[in-house]
Design a protein around this motif. Sequence first.
Motif, short mmCIF file in Angstrom:
data_model
loop_
_atom_site.label_atom_id
_atom_site.label_comp_id
_atom_site.label_asym_id
_atom_site.label_seq_id
_atom_site.Cartn_x
_atom_site.Cartn_y
_atom_site.Cartn_z
N ALA A 131 26.43 5.29 47.75
CA ALA A 131 26.93 4.73 46.49
C ALA A 131 26.11 3.52 46.06
CB ALA A 131 28.40 4.35 46.64
N LEU A 132 25.74 2.67 47.01
CA LEU A 132 24.93 1.50 46.67
C LEU A 132 23.54 1.91 46.18
CD1 LEU A 132 25.09 -1.56 46.65
CD2 LEU A 132 24.17 -1.56 48.96
N THR A 133 22.98 2.95 46.78
CA THR A 133 21.68 3.45 46.34
C THR A 133 21.74 3.98 44.91
OG1 THR A 133 21.18 4.06 48.63
CG2 THR A 133 19.82 5.04 46.92
N ILE A 134 22.81 4.65 44.58
CA ILE A 134 22.95 5.21 43.24
C ILE A 134 23.24 4.12 42.21
CG2 ILE A 134 24.41 6.69 41.80
CD1 ILE A 134 24.73 8.50 44.26
N VAL A 135 24.05 3.12 42.58
CA VAL A 135 24.52 2.12 41.62
C VAL A 135 23.52 0.98 41.42
CG1 VAL A 135 26.37 0.43 41.25
CG2 VAL A 135 26.92 2.70 42.03
N THR A 136 22.62 0.74 42.38
CA THR A 136 21.69 -0.39 42.27
C THR A 136 20.86 -0.35 41.00
OG1 THR A 136 21.62 -0.64 44.67
CG2 THR A 136 19.81 -1.61 43.43
N PRO A 137 20.27 0.78 40.62
CA PRO A 137 19.53 0.77 39.34
C PRO A 137 20.42 0.44 38.14
CG PRO A 137 18.97 2.72 40.61
CD PRO A 137 20.09 2.05 41.31
N LEU A 138 21.65 0.90 38.17
CA LEU A 138 22.57 0.57 37.08
C LEU A 138 22.85 -0.93 37.03
CD1 LEU A 138 25.09 3.54 37.36
CD2 LEU A 138 23.25 3.23 35.68
N PHE A 139 22.99 -1.56 38.21
CA PHE A 139 23.19 -3.01 38.25
C PHE A 139 21.99 -3.74 37.66
CE2 PHE A 139 26.36 -3.04 42.02
CZ PHE A 139 27.41 -2.88 41.14
N VAL A 140 20.79 -3.26 37.98
CA VAL A 140 19.59 -3.92 37.46
C VAL A 140 19.51 -3.75 35.95
CG1 VAL A 140 17.06 -3.85 37.48
CG2 VAL A 140 18.32 -3.70 39.63
N ILE A 141 19.81 -2.56 35.45
CA ILE A 141 19.73 -2.31 34.01
C ILE A 141 20.79 -3.11 33.26
CG2 ILE A 141 20.07 -0.55 32.24
CD1 ILE A 141 18.84 1.47 34.24
N LEU A 171 26.45 -7.68 32.89
CA LEU A 171 27.40 -7.82 33.99
C LEU A 171 27.58 -9.27 34.43
CD1 LEU A 171 26.54 -4.74 36.23
CD2 LEU A 171 28.51 -5.06 34.74
N VAL A 172 26.48 -10.03 34.48
CA VAL A 172 26.59 -11.41 34.96
C VAL A 172 27.48 -12.25 34.05
CG1 VAL A 172 25.28 -13.52 35.44
CG2 VAL A 172 24.43 -11.31 36.25
N PRO A 173 27.26 -12.24 32.74
CA PRO A 173 28.21 -13.00 31.89
C PRO A 173 29.63 -12.44 31.94
CG PRO A 173 26.20 -12.50 30.67
CD PRO A 173 26.13 -11.74 31.96
N ALA A 174 29.76 -11.13 32.11
CA ALA A 174 31.10 -10.54 32.19
C ALA A 174 31.83 -11.03 33.44
CB ALA A 174 31.02 -9.02 32.18
N VAL A 175 31.12 -11.08 34.56
CA VAL A 175 31.73 -11.55 35.82
C VAL A 175 32.11 -13.03 35.69
CG1 VAL A 175 31.24 -12.05 38.24
CG2 VAL A 175 30.66 -9.83 37.29
N ILE A 176 31.21 -13.83 35.08
CA ILE A 176 31.52 -15.25 34.90
C ILE A 176 32.74 -15.42 33.99
CG2 ILE A 176 30.65 -17.40 33.88
CD1 ILE A 176 27.86 -16.57 34.84
N THR A 177 32.81 -14.63 32.93
CA THR A 177 33.95 -14.72 32.02
C THR A 177 35.26 -14.34 32.70
OG1 THR A 177 32.48 -14.17 30.17
CG2 THR A 177 34.85 -13.90 29.80
#
Length: 135
Positions: A53-63, A68-74
């Motif tokens: 799952a981490l291998t599949i999701v890592t490119p999505l996290f990068v894209i 995601l970063v502002p969403a997590v902070i919010t």
Amino acid sequence: MADFHYQQPLLGYRDDPHQQTLCTQVVKAATAVTAGGSLLVLAALILTATVIALTIVTPLFVIFSPVLVPAVITVALLSLGFLVSGGFGVAAITVLAWIYRYVTGKHSVRHKLLNKALEIKDYGHQQISGGLQTS
């Protein structure tokens, strides 16, 4: 007085409870191996699924990281705000309840004990000073 006879357990205990038969030891060992092996296989499957799952999701996290970063902070700030406001609300209700009890004369036990101690002290002073004046 009744004479009680305790039944011995079914799985091979003799007169000494610390002395077990070979059958009991084998059953315990087989149960432990089965439970331990099952949990080990389950842990391996979960680890494998996590890595995949981490291998599949890592490119999505990068894209999506600029989103995601502002969403997590919010979300973190909103959660912290609700938590702090709830804490202040509980503190305010506690203070208002204390003020209400104080104004209506329903003090805590400590205040009642302190008032009673002062009354006894005053009574003692009155008795002592009254006794000195009459003699």
